[in-house]
Design an enzyme around this catalytic site. Structure first.
Site, PDB file in Angstrom:
ATOM      1  N   GLU A 232       0.816  -1.227   0.000  1.00 61.72           N
ATOM      2  CA  GLU A 232       0.000   0.000   0.000  1.00 61.72           C
ATOM      3  C   GLU A 232       0.850   1.278   0.000  1.00 61.72           C
ATOM      4  OE1 GLU A 232      -2.861  -0.357   3.201  1.00 61.72           O
ATOM      5  OE2 GLU A 232      -4.101  -1.739   2.049  1.00 61.72           O
ATOM      6  N   GLU A 363      -5.267  -8.605   0.199  1.00 58.07           N
ATOM      7  CA  GLU A 363      -6.206  -8.319   1.281  1.00 58.07           C
ATOM      8  C   GLU A 363      -7.605  -8.158   0.709  1.00 58.07           C
ATOM      9  OE1 GLU A 363      -5.120  -4.909   3.638  1.00 58.07           O
ATOM     10  OE2 GLU A 363      -3.005  -5.540   3.778  1.00 58.07           O
TER      11      GLU A 363
END
Length: 454
Positions: A232, A363
């Site tokens: 991220e 995720e």
């Protein structure tokens, strides 16, 4: 170079941690074996006595004359094609808010309230029906100064110990560099690197140094273990910051970092020569990844995976601003229903999988609710997403942060210290396992759609 003479009993003991086998049939009909994790680098010479030399210079001396020498490679991941890669990685679970946790720039497994991991944790994950785990790792506070950027031995060994729990349980595993790049606050700073080439060079030097150390630590571990370059990466705007107005500067830096990661791991050799490597797009956002990622050049074929995250619609899955989802939901977001799932997965397929590049959802998730009706929609959501992921050849990893409450960010399914279910974890996991693994021809995405709560 050291010479080692091993008995058959010693060979058997070596088998416990090895990935590959050299099987030698002797002239007298007996069979001897040598186990190794670095099959590609074995050299051997034959004679009345013969030797096998592994990549670290160890010499195994065999007495007698061989009639046949056979090499066997034990793969955890079937690399035949995108479909087999996806389905041998399979349905995964994140050890979230554990090794990735940190306070005041120091990573500590228990910093955010979860207990320390144990073998029972991973045994429980395997028993629940998962085939893989993602172990996010933050390295902050355990890195020495330039130019070595030496990772603290105790911390490295602890990461290896936790990864070993996954291996012992029969799980594939992903380890990464996680919050070191959070919001461009720490050393993995994409914002400043996009503005200052000297900063970018320093970051790439550190990234290479750290991945070389990690790869060296796991040099003899086979393809049950995947490395993921980072997590991220963004400038603090979660994909909606200066990256939209800087002319692609941050995307270019991100692609440079991915190439640095791949080159560093491959340079170490051993099993890292062929290891599967996860390459996340900017902020692991699907749109930014599809539009901006440049899949790195590699010295081997078909060993790079693209990584994205999927929390659509995040106001429902993460923030609990709505309690229902899908075509039958009422209290729901005004976007992100079933058609969004198949649209997103279809775009990933067209961009990557159809070109032979596997993708995984590192995720995805959905938080625990406080009513039976809301939980029914939650179960429907995870089953639908997992069935769609299976159909589109997308391995995926549920984000479990250990939270035992209800509402925003409460996504615990399994106790991180014991492996026991928490909340209604078994019901949610069973829905995911059904979605990903059920091969009944009558069980289709349409049949899941038709079963939505009313």
């Amino acid at each position: 170079m050291k010479k080692i003479i091993l008995s058959t009993l010693a060979f058997a003991a070596c088998a416990l941690q090895a990935q590959n086998m050299v099987e030698i049939t002797m002239k007298d009909g007996s069979v001897q074996t040598y186990q190794t994790s670095s099959l590609e680098h074995i050299k051997f010479s034959e004679g009345n006595s013969f030797t096998i030399i592994d990549d670290e210079g160890n010499v195994m001396l065999f007495e007698g004359t061989a009639s046949k020498i056979k090499f066997k490679k034990n793969h955890a991941i079937d690399g035949t094609n995108v479909h087999t890669i996806a389905h041998t990685i399979g349905l995964g679970w994140n050890l979230g808010n554990s090794l990735d946790a940190h306070n005041y720039g120091n990573a500590s497994e228990t910093a955010w309230g979860n207990p320390a991991s144990t073998q029972a944790t991973f045994d429980g994950v395997k028993k629940a029906g998962f085939s893989a785990v993602r172990i996010p790792v933050t390295w902050l506070g355990h890195i020495g100064p330039a130019p070595e950027y030496k990772i603290d031995d105790d911390y490295m060994n602890y990461v290896a110990k936790v990864a070993g729990y996954a291996k012992n349980a029969g799980l594939k595993a992903i380890i990464n560099i996680h919050h070191d790049g959070a919001n461009s606050q720490y050393w993995l700073d994409v914002l400043q690197s996009s503005k200052d080439e000297n900063k970018n060079k320093q970051v790439k030097a550190q990234l290479a140094a750290m991945w070389k150390q990690i790869a060296t630590k796991f040099k003899r571990e086979g393809d049950w273990l995947i490395f993921e370059g980072m997590n991220e990466i963004h400038d603090g705007g979660w994909g909606w910051g200066q990256n939209l107005t800087d002319g692609g500067a941050q995307y270019r830096v991100m692609n440079e970092w991915l190439q640095t990661f791949v080159d560093a791991v491959r340079s170490v050799g051993g099993e890292n020569t062929y290891r599967y490597l996860g390459c996340p797009g900017y902020d692991t956002n699907v749109d930014h990844t599809i539009n901006e990622i440049k899949v790195p050049n590699d010295i081997v074929e078909n060993r790079l995976l693209v990584a994205v995250h999927f929390y659509d619609p995040y106001t429902y899955t993460l923030n609990n601003e709505q309690t229902e989802w899908g075509h039958t939901g009422v209290n729901k977001a005004n976007w992100g229903d079933e058609e969004n799932v198949t649209n997103i997965f279809g775009r990933l397929k067209s961009k990557f999988m159809d070109k032979g590049i596997p993708v995984y959802l590192g995720e995805f998730g959905n938080v625990h609710r406080d009513s039976d009706r809301a939980e029914a929609f939650r179960k429907y959501y995870v089953e639908y997403v997992c069935k769609a992921a299976s159909d589109y050849d997308l391995p995926l990893f549920f984000w479990d942060n250990g939270g035992e409450g209800t509402g925003a960010e409460q996504s615990g399914l399994i106790n991180h210290g014991t492996g026991a279910y928490i909340n209604n974890g078994k019901e949610i996991i069973d829905a995911m396992v059904k979605g990903f693994y059920n091969e009944d021809p009558n069980y289709t995405l349409q049949s899941v759609y038709n079963s939505a709560p009313r």
